[in-house]
Write a protein that holds these residues in place. Sequence first.
Motif, mmCIF file in Angstrom:
data_model
loop_
_atom_site.group_PDB
_atom_site.id
_atom_site.type_symbol
_atom_site.label_atom_id
_atom_site.label_comp_id
_atom_site.label_asym_id
_atom_site.label_seq_id
_atom_site.Cartn_x
_atom_site.Cartn_y
_atom_site.Cartn_z
ATOM 1 N N GLN A 15 0.710 -1.371 0.113
ATOM 2 C CA GLN A 15 -0.056 -0.099 -0.032
ATOM 3 C C GLN A 15 0.747 1.337 -0.017
ATOM 4 O OE1 GLN A 15 -2.506 -0.415 3.370
ATOM 5 N NE2 GLN A 15 -3.671 -1.931 2.473
ATOM 6 N N ILE A 16 0.557 2.186 -0.840
ATOM 7 C CA ILE A 16 1.368 3.459 -0.884
ATOM 8 C C ILE A 16 0.778 4.383 0.056
ATOM 9 C CG2 ILE A 16 1.583 5.438 -2.393
ATOM 10 C CD1 ILE A 16 1.118 3.791 -4.886
ATOM 11 N N ILE A 17 -0.711 4.330 0.345
ATOM 12 C CA ILE A 17 -0.995 5.096 1.577
ATOM 13 C C ILE A 17 -2.061 3.978 2.337
ATOM 14 C CG2 ILE A 17 -2.709 6.992 2.119
ATOM 15 C CD1 ILE A 17 -2.230 8.290 -0.724
ATOM 16 N N SER A 18 -1.677 3.842 3.645
ATOM 17 C CA SER A 18 -2.605 3.231 4.215
ATOM 18 C C SER A 18 -4.025 3.368 4.542
ATOM 19 C CB SER A 18 -1.899 3.155 5.718
ATOM 20 O OG SER A 18 -2.159 4.390 6.339
ATOM 21 N N ASP A 19 -5.015 2.557 5.084
ATOM 22 C CA ASP A 19 -6.191 2.802 5.342
ATOM 23 C C ASP A 19 -6.459 4.170 6.008
ATOM 24 O OD1 ASP A 19 -6.674 0.704 4.020
ATOM 25 O OD2 ASP A 19 -7.135 -0.777 5.626
ATOM 26 N N ALA A 20 -5.820 4.119 6.999
ATOM 27 C CA ALA A 20 -5.640 5.361 8.033
ATOM 28 C C ALA A 20 -5.596 6.736 7.246
ATOM 29 C CB ALA A 20 -4.906 5.249 9.141
ATOM 30 N N GLY A 21 -4.480 6.589 6.592
ATOM 31 C CA GLY A 21 -3.926 7.814 5.648
ATOM 32 C C GLY A 21 -5.346 8.294 4.573
ATOM 33 N N LEU A 22 -5.885 6.893 4.059
ATOM 34 C CA LEU A 22 -6.887 7.461 3.262
ATOM 35 C C LEU A 22 -8.339 8.154 3.842
ATOM 36 C CD1 LEU A 22 -7.188 4.132 0.949
ATOM 37 C CD2 LEU A 22 -6.129 6.382 0.259
ATOM 38 N N GLU A 23 -8.481 7.619 5.181
ATOM 39 C CA GLU A 23 -9.476 8.172 5.753
ATOM 40 C C GLU A 23 -9.094 9.879 6.378
ATOM 41 O OE1 GLU A 23 -10.467 5.885 9.090
ATOM 42 O OE2 GLU A 23 -11.065 4.329 8.103
ATOM 43 N N SER A 24 -7.898 9.835 6.663
ATOM 44 C CA SER A 24 -7.593 11.058 7.052
ATOM 45 C C SER A 24 -7.338 12.106 5.644
ATOM 46 C CB SER A 24 -6.072 11.208 7.711
ATOM 47 O OG SER A 24 -5.571 12.247 7.930
ATOM 48 N N ALA A 25 -6.898 11.715 4.601
ATOM 49 C CA ALA A 25 -6.908 12.265 3.430
ATOM 50 C C ALA A 25 -8.430 12.863 3.337
ATOM 51 C CB ALA A 25 -6.362 11.634 2.330
ATOM 52 N N GLN A 26 -9.428 11.663 3.442
ATOM 53 C CA GLN A 26 -10.881 12.197 3.091
ATOM 54 C C GLN A 26 -11.402 13.339 3.731
ATOM 55 O OE1 GLN A 26 -13.786 8.856 2.083
ATOM 56 N NE2 GLN A 26 -11.872 7.744 2.898
ATOM 57 N N SER A 27 -11.288 13.055 5.045
ATOM 58 C CA SER A 27 -11.490 14.305 5.942
ATOM 59 C C SER A 27 -10.874 15.639 5.615
ATOM 60 C CB SER A 27 -11.115 13.942 7.423
ATOM 61 O OG SER A 27 -11.439 14.765 8.506
ATOM 62 N N GLN A 28 -9.682 15.630 5.552
ATOM 63 C CA GLN A 28 -9.043 16.944 5.091
ATOM 64 C C GLN A 28 -9.304 17.554 3.875
ATOM 65 O OE1 GLN A 28 -6.671 18.438 7.241
ATOM 66 N NE2 GLN A 28 -7.045 20.154 5.754
ATOM 67 N N LEU A 29 -9.522 16.785 2.935
ATOM 68 C CA LEU A 29 -10.089 17.218 1.646
ATOM 69 C C LEU A 29 -11.426 17.726 1.623
ATOM 70 C CD1 LEU A 29 -8.118 14.529 -0.762
ATOM 71 C CD2 LEU A 29 -7.840 17.120 -0.612
ATOM 72 N N ARG A 30 -12.457 17.019 2.458
ATOM 73 C CA ARG A 30 -13.458 17.397 2.799
ATOM 74 C C ARG A 30 -13.604 18.855 3.040
ATOM 75 N NH1 ARG A 30 -15.820 13.038 4.586
ATOM 76 N NH2 ARG A 30 -15.343 13.673 6.690
ATOM 77 N N GLN A 31 -12.877 19.042 4.103
ATOM 78 C CA GLN A 31 -12.824 20.266 5.034
ATOM 79 C C GLN A 31 -12.295 21.251 3.965
ATOM 80 O OE1 GLN A 31 -10.349 19.797 8.301
ATOM 81 N NE2 GLN A 31 -10.680 22.311 9.083
ATOM 82 N N ASN A 32 -11.025 20.947 3.299
ATOM 83 C CA ASN A 32 -10.658 21.781 2.231
ATOM 84 C C ASN A 32 -11.799 22.513 1.336
ATOM 85 O OD1 ASN A 32 -8.391 22.162 3.670
ATOM 86 N ND2 ASN A 32 -7.276 20.661 2.062
ATOM 87 N N ARG A 33 -12.411 21.394 0.798
ATOM 88 C CA ARG A 33 -13.597 21.637 -0.126
ATOM 89 C C ARG A 33 -14.535 22.387 0.233
ATOM 90 N NH1 ARG A 33 -17.211 16.525 -1.352
ATOM 91 N NH2 ARG A 33 -17.854 17.427 0.621
ATOM 92 N N ASP A 34 -14.945 22.263 1.718
ATOM 93 C CA ASP A 34 -16.069 23.057 2.224
ATOM 94 C C ASP A 34 -15.755 24.528 2.595
ATOM 95 O OD1 ASP A 34 -17.557 20.812 2.128
ATOM 96 O OD2 ASP A 34 -17.558 20.202 4.220
ATOM 97 N N LEU A 35 -14.401 24.538 2.883
ATOM 98 C CA LEU A 35 -13.814 25.935 3.080
ATOM 99 C C LEU A 35 -13.770 26.757 1.853
ATOM 100 C CD1 LEU A 35 -12.679 27.784 5.350
ATOM 101 C CD2 LEU A 35 -10.475 26.734 4.826
ATOM 102 N N SER A 36 -13.432 26.169 0.810
ATOM 103 C CA SER A 36 -13.203 26.889 -0.715
ATOM 104 C C SER A 36 -14.765 27.315 -0.952
ATOM 105 C CB SER A 36 -12.916 25.759 -1.755
ATOM 106 O OG SER A 36 -11.758 25.571 -1.146
#
Length: 199
Positions: A121-142
């Motif tokens: 795995q290039i990105i772990s499961d926890a990394g994918l969950e964290s990335a989803q949360s961060q990207l959703r937050q950035n999208r909503d902020l934009s």
Amino acid sequence: MKRSFHIFVFAFFFTTVAIFAQQQKDSIKTTKRSITVSQLQKVDYNPLSPSRAAFYSAIFPGAGQIYNNRYWWQLPLIYGGMATSIYFYIDNSNQYDRVRTAFRRRKAGLPDEFTNPDGTQIISDAGLESAQSQLRQNRDLSLLTTVLIYVLQIVEASVTAHLIQFDDSDTLTLSPSAIPDRSYFENSPKVGLTLKYSF
């Protein structure tokens, strides 16, 4: 805490000054300048101008600034800000969809773009969950930034339409003066502050 105390003292001082100035209004001799009818006719005040500017800006961002003839530096800020925030919204939304799809495929036991062909795995499961949360937050902020810029340009157009109609000629004056308040004991006179303006 200190800052709020200073703000309270500042507000209390100016409220007190305004009350004392109102009490002394009858005893102070002021000179008033008479305004003739011809001078009143020179004032070109349009009460619907702020409403029109706000309406135009609500229909098409920047149209209120064009209506106010204040567009040469405001339009680049409005369109630049909105274009930047929309770009980041689209980019974060696309990245969020990529990561979410990869996370769902991984949970279903299917290969995803963040897993090598050998199974590492290039990105772990926890990394994918964290990335989803961060990207959703950035999208909503934009998205929030885009809406905020849209609302601010409407408010700015309306306020500017109000302000450009005020008289700012050289006949306007502002002169502060200190007036002793003799309504208290003669041994301890109080001093108030009055700001007089004439037009």
